[in-house]
Scaffold this motif. Structure first.
Motif, PDB file in Angstrom:
ATOM      1  N   PRO A 103      38.832 -61.556  -2.444  1.00  7.02           N
ATOM      2  CA  PRO A 103      37.404 -61.385  -2.803  1.00  7.02           C
ATOM      3  C   PRO A 103      36.448 -61.644  -1.650  1.00  7.02           C
ATOM      4  CG  PRO A 103      38.526 -62.767  -4.406  1.00  7.02           C
ATOM      5  CD  PRO A 103      39.504 -62.500  -3.317  1.00  7.02           C
ATOM      6  N   TYR A 104      36.932 -62.281  -0.584  1.00  6.46           N
ATOM      7  CA  TYR A 104      36.054 -62.613   0.537  1.00  6.46           C
ATOM      8  C   TYR A 104      36.203 -61.633   1.692  1.00  6.46           C
ATOM      9  CZ  TYR A 104      35.471 -66.971  -1.926  1.00  6.46           C
ATOM     10  OH  TYR A 104      35.186 -67.901  -2.882  1.00  6.46           O
ATOM     11  N   ARG A 105      37.083 -60.650   1.524  1.00  3.55           N
ATOM     12  CA  ARG A 105      37.333 -59.731   2.631  1.00  3.55           C
ATOM     13  C   ARG A 105      36.174 -58.745   2.771  1.00  3.55           C
ATOM     14  NH1 ARG A 105      43.453 -58.382   2.818  1.00  3.55           N
ATOM     15  NH2 ARG A 105      43.458 -60.644   2.721  1.00  3.55           N
ATOM     16  N   ARG A 106      35.773 -58.495   4.023  1.00  4.19           N
ATOM     17  CA  ARG A 106      34.684 -57.556   4.244  1.00  4.19           C
ATOM     18  C   ARG A 106      35.175 -56.125   4.112  1.00  4.19           C
ATOM     19  NH1 ARG A 106      34.136 -58.795   9.124  1.00  4.19           N
ATOM     20  NH2 ARG A 106      34.883 -60.927   9.023  1.00  4.19           N
ATOM     21  N   LYS A 107      34.266 -55.199   4.066  1.00  2.00           N
ATOM     22  CA  LYS A 107      34.567 -53.815   3.701  1.00  2.00           C
ATOM     23  C   LYS A 107      35.750 -53.206   4.463  1.00  2.00           C
ATOM     24  CE  LYS A 107      32.993 -50.363   1.174  1.00  2.00           C
ATOM     25  NZ  LYS A 107      32.077 -50.026   0.155  1.00  2.00           N
ATOM     26  N   MET A 108      35.670 -53.176   5.767  1.00  2.00           N
ATOM     27  CA  MET A 108      36.736 -52.524   6.518  1.00  2.00           C
ATOM     28  C   MET A 108      37.693 -53.534   7.143  1.00  2.00           C
ATOM     29  SD  MET A 108      36.875 -49.625   5.849  1.00  2.00           S
ATOM     30  CE  MET A 108      36.792 -47.911   6.191  1.00  2.00           C
ATOM     31  N   GLN A 109      37.679 -54.756   6.625  1.00  2.00           N
ATOM     32  CA  GLN A 109      38.533 -55.784   7.214  1.00  2.00           C
ATOM     33  C   GLN A 109      39.971 -55.612   6.723  1.00  2.00           C
ATOM     34  OE1 GLN A 109      37.391 -59.706   6.083  1.00  2.00           O
ATOM     35  NE2 GLN A 109      39.123 -60.652   7.124  1.00  2.00           N
ATOM     36  N   VAL A 110      40.902 -55.498   7.651  1.00  2.00           N
ATOM     37  CA  VAL A 110      42.294 -55.274   7.273  1.00  2.00           C
ATOM     38  C   VAL A 110      43.098 -56.563   7.353  1.00  2.00           C
ATOM     39  CG1 VAL A 110      44.396 -54.041   7.905  1.00  2.00           C
ATOM     40  CG2 VAL A 110      42.223 -52.849   7.922  1.00  2.00           C
TER      41      VAL A 110
ATOM     42  N   TYR B 213      44.090 -45.862   4.435  1.00  2.00           N
ATOM     43  CA  TYR B 213      43.962 -47.167   5.082  1.00  2.00           C
ATOM     44  C   TYR B 213      42.700 -47.912   4.646  1.00  2.00           C
ATOM     45  CZ  TYR B 213      47.886 -48.459   7.768  1.00  2.00           C
ATOM     46  OH  TYR B 213      49.128 -48.919   8.087  1.00  2.00           O
ATOM     47  N   GLY B 214      41.708 -47.176   4.176  1.00  2.00           N
ATOM     48  CA  GLY B 214      40.523 -47.839   3.636  1.00  2.00           C
ATOM     49  C   GLY B 214      40.816 -48.593   2.348  1.00  2.00           C
ATOM     50  N   TYR B 215      41.969 -48.329   1.752  1.00  2.00           N
ATOM     51  CA  TYR B 215      42.300 -48.939   0.463  1.00  2.00           C
ATOM     52  C   TYR B 215      43.526 -49.838   0.541  1.00  2.00           C
ATOM     53  CZ  TYR B 215      38.827 -45.865  -1.416  1.00  2.00           C
ATOM     54  OH  TYR B 215      37.636 -45.250  -1.667  1.00  2.00           O
ATOM     55  N   VAL B 216      43.862 -50.340   1.744  1.00  2.00           N
ATOM     56  CA  VAL B 216      45.059 -51.186   1.828  1.00  2.00           C
ATOM     57  C   VAL B 216      44.902 -52.483   1.049  1.00  2.00           C
ATOM     58  CG1 VAL B 216      46.309 -50.441   3.865  1.00  2.00           C
ATOM     59  CG2 VAL B 216      44.311 -51.872   4.146  1.00  2.00           C
ATOM     60  N   ARG B 281      49.705 -52.644   4.666  1.00  2.00           N
ATOM     61  CA  ARG B 281      49.125 -52.486   5.992  1.00  2.00           C
ATOM     62  C   ARG B 281      50.142 -51.934   6.976  1.00  2.00           C
ATOM     63  NH1 ARG B 281      46.366 -58.351   6.140  1.00  2.00           N
ATOM     64  NH2 ARG B 281      48.260 -58.778   4.993  1.00  2.00           N
ATOM     65  N   ILE B 282      51.418 -52.322   6.809  1.00  2.00           N
ATOM     66  CA  ILE B 282      52.451 -51.763   7.678  1.00  2.00           C
ATOM     67  C   ILE B 282      53.189 -50.635   6.965  1.00  2.00           C
ATOM     68  CG2 ILE B 282      54.091 -53.589   7.030  1.00  2.00           C
ATOM     69  CD1 ILE B 282      53.959 -51.881  10.449  1.00  2.00           C
ATOM     70  N   LEU B 283      53.259 -50.736   5.632  1.00  2.00           N
ATOM     71  CA  LEU B 283      54.065 -49.770   4.872  1.00  2.00           C
ATOM     72  C   LEU B 283      53.513 -48.346   4.971  1.00  2.00           C
ATOM     73  CD1 LEU B 283      56.473 -49.429   3.014  1.00  2.00           C
ATOM     74  CD2 LEU B 283      54.991 -49.905   1.091  1.00  2.00           C
ATOM     75  N   LEU B 284      52.183 -48.205   4.887  1.00  2.00           N
ATOM     76  CA  LEU B 284      51.605 -46.851   4.883  1.00  2.00           C
ATOM     77  C   LEU B 284      51.957 -46.101   6.152  1.00  2.00           C
ATOM     78  CD1 LEU B 284      48.018 -47.233   3.378  1.00  2.00           C
ATOM     79  CD2 LEU B 284      50.082 -46.394   2.274  1.00  2.00           C
ATOM     80  N   ILE B 285      51.723 -46.738   7.293  1.00  2.00           N
ATOM     81  CA  ILE B 285      51.939 -46.018   8.544  1.00  2.00           C
ATOM     82  C   ILE B 285      53.419 -45.814   8.808  1.00  2.00           C
ATOM     83  CG2 ILE B 285      51.804 -48.065  10.044  1.00  2.00           C
ATOM     84  CD1 ILE B 285      50.055 -45.981  11.810  1.00  2.00           C
TER      85      ILE B 285
END
Lengths: 267, 338
Positions: A103-110, B213-216, B281-285
């Protein structure tokens, strides 16, 4: 000090089961329990708070905010849930607990930040699962999985922790261990806990406040001493019981009476 | 811990990229006419001769198409398995491939491609896939309850059945000539003369990878189940919708260009999940590139096994993929039992 306030809330599942004008108030930093027979609306009540069921405007307030105006993310930063069972997924305990930071992750933060790791570590230590952190979640026992679920919930850093019968499939050692932990958390973190619990004796021992549900309504609410008397229990559960006082804790203790004994007494 | 994990992921990625390069080089060299790898730079410098034509007109387009199609199908499988949380889901089981094939069969039987040009085949394939998506989507969603995963899944399987029955019906009605082209198309092939189309498939597959990747984070949360993901503040039905559309579009484009190539979307995500773990995060690619490698090698087999003729690639992916899957599954069971 109204923390969670139900204001004549009526909601439910489509056309089937509904809650009717449920009203009660919980104060911050207390350990409260929801009790009641099967089908009385305990889980429905919890689902309204967790956001799984849609609730109309001005029916439930959390810390003064109308909950129907909160987004899922805002809610997830304030409320965490632990359910009866956890999906056995193939990740390590540490990865599992870290998901509480979502819930604290920013939009494009991976990737997680180092702060996320620190917070996860803190709560893994608090719940005593830090030594398990490299083990696979799916390989843990039921009791350990529940502790890890609590660690994940705490990693969300919520104000309110919702528990849906977290101890129902555990033996008494793990039940007591778990409830002791929750009690400790309430004190240490000033956490507010609302828990569905079936076992009335455990509810009496551990909860500061009880909400007794019956047929989609609040039958009564108050301290265990006020709620757990034989009159209330017999009326709501349609079962004959005897209530005494626990000699050590001075809390009410409930004894069941078997049909055989009951018949022999009546004859 | 985090650094260790990242290092491991980087290693996985490196290995898979090396495999990708090796498979591409192998595909460049091997074929009806073997071209030595050491000769390739000289061939390119000369810019003429038969070998130059073979490389630029035949092998390189095929390699690019194999990467795009293999990556797309494998990525689509990974996404669908992630949102449906069911390991048996892939574009094929969801009816998307079947719908595409049905569209193409209609085009062939009506002879439209003969009258208006063969570019109509991929167009019909894509329309067929889109129609399936639309049906699965609208029938699978109910206004009162929102998205129902099981419902969508069952409807996908049923549409897949209906599409294949419809295709059999068309085949029963059609002439020998169109029968042959329907069968050949159904079995799939990477033989695509139109380089513009190949470029389009590649661009769409890469876009698909970027968008997913925007939905990982939602995908990772969905591993806990839909309810628990919602408890973490994830808008699950929105995520499922977007990723379903992404998976469908990349599958539709692949089916339209290369025909029905089964099993890639099932086997590769499975193997990758076993090797790199379940973190998307690693699985998709790695699924994307794993599918690309698998497709290149399958295509290599398809065009060399009975050279100078060519086997349909769907046959290869089906057999190799199925066997690989059973081997992996049984080795997993023997490991857990011991």
């Amino acid at each position: 000090m109204d923390f969670l306030h139900f204001n004549a809330a009526s909601y439910g599942y489509g056309k089937s089961f509904h809650l009717h004008e449920v009203s009660f108030t919980l104060s911050r930093g207390r350990f409260s329990g929801i009790i009641g027979p099967n089908g009385s609306g305990k889980t429905t009540l919890l689902k309204g708070i967790s956001g799984e069921l849609l609730v109309g405007r001005n029916q439930i307030y959390l810390d003064g905010c109308d909950m129907s105006r909160m987004t899922g993310r805002e809610r997830a930063r304030k409320i965490a849930c632990v359910t009866q069972f956890a999906e056995s997924i193939d990740v390590t305990v540490e990865e599992y607990v870290l998901m509480g930071r979502i819930p604290y992750r920013r939009k494009m933060q991976v990737f997680e930040t180092s702060e996320d790791f620190e917070i996860a570590e803190k709560y893994m230590k608090l719940t005593d699962v830090y030594s398990l952190r490299h083990k696979k979640f799916s390989k843990l026992s039921g009791g350990e999985q529940q502790l890890v679920s609590i660690a994940k919930a705490l990693t969300q850093e919520p104000d309110l922790l919702l528990l849906d019968e977290p101890t129902s499939h555990l033996d008494i050692m793990h039940q007591v261990q778990m409830l002791n932990l929750i009690q400790e958390l309430v004190q240490k973190l000033n956490l507010t806990v609302l828990m569905i619990i079936h076992d009335l004796n455990l509810a009496s021992e551990y909860c500061d406040y009880l909400v007794l549900m019956s047929e989609g309504r609040v039958f009564d609410c108050g301290t265990p001493m006020e709620i757990l008397n034989y009159k209330n229990i017999e009326e709501v559960y349609k079962t004959v019981v005897i209530t005494e006082t626990n000699p050590l804790s001075k809390k009410p203790a409930i004894f069941l009476v078997s049909g055989k004994v009951l018949n022999s007494r009546n004859v | 811990m985090q650094k260790k994990l990242l290092a491991r992921w980087a290693l996985y990625l490196l290995v898979i990229l090396i495999l990708l390069v090796l498979a591409a080089l192998l595909s460049l060299a091997v074929g009806e006419i073997t071209i030595r790898l050491s000769d390739i730079p000289a061939v390119f410098r000369a810019k003429e001769g038969m070998e130059y034509v073979i490389l630029t007109k035949l092998r390189i387009p095929r390699i690019v198409l194999a990467i795009a199609i293999g990556g797309s199908l494998s990525l689509a499988g990974t996404l669908l398995q992630g949102i449906y949380r069911n390991p048996l889901v892939e574009p094929y089981t969801m009816g998307i491939s079947g719908g595409g094939a049905f569209g193409v069969a209609i085009c062939i039987v009506l002879g439209l491609h003969l009258r208006w040009g063969s570019y109509l085949l991929p167009v019909f394939g894509f329309l067929g896939a889109l129609a399936t998506i639309f049906m699965v989507y609208t029938l699978g969603t109910r206004k009162s309850r929102g998205l129902s995963i099981n419902r969508m899944l069952l409807i996908g399987v049923m549409i897949s059945f209906i599409a294949s029955s419809g295709m059999l019906f068309l085949m029963a009605l059609s002439s020998t000539e169109s029968l042959h082209s329907i069968i050949f198309w159904t079995m799939g092939s990477l033989n695509e003369p139109n380089t513009g189309l190949i470029g389009l498939v590649l661009v769409i597959s890469i876009l698909g990878l970027l968008v997913s990747y925007g939905y990982v984070t939602p995908l990772n949360a969905l591993r806990l189940g839909e309810t628990k993901a919602q408890h973490l503040g994830i808008n699950t039905s929105y995520t499922i919708k977007v990723l379903f559309v992404v998976a469908s579009v990349i599958t539709g484009v692949s089916v339209a260009v290369a025909g029905v190539i089964g099993f890639v979307g099932l086997v590769i995500p499975h193997l990758m999940r076993r090797i790199v773990g379940t973190d998307y995060r690693i699985l998709l690619i790695s699924s994307f590139f794993g599918g690309a490698v698998f497709m290149m090698l399958s295509d290599l087999l398809a065009r060399t096994l009975i050279a100078p003729n060519e086997l349909p690639i769907g046959v290869i992916t089906g057999i190799v993929g199925g066997v690989m899957f059973i081997v992996a599954l049984s080795s997993m069971y023997s490991k857990t039992e011991s």
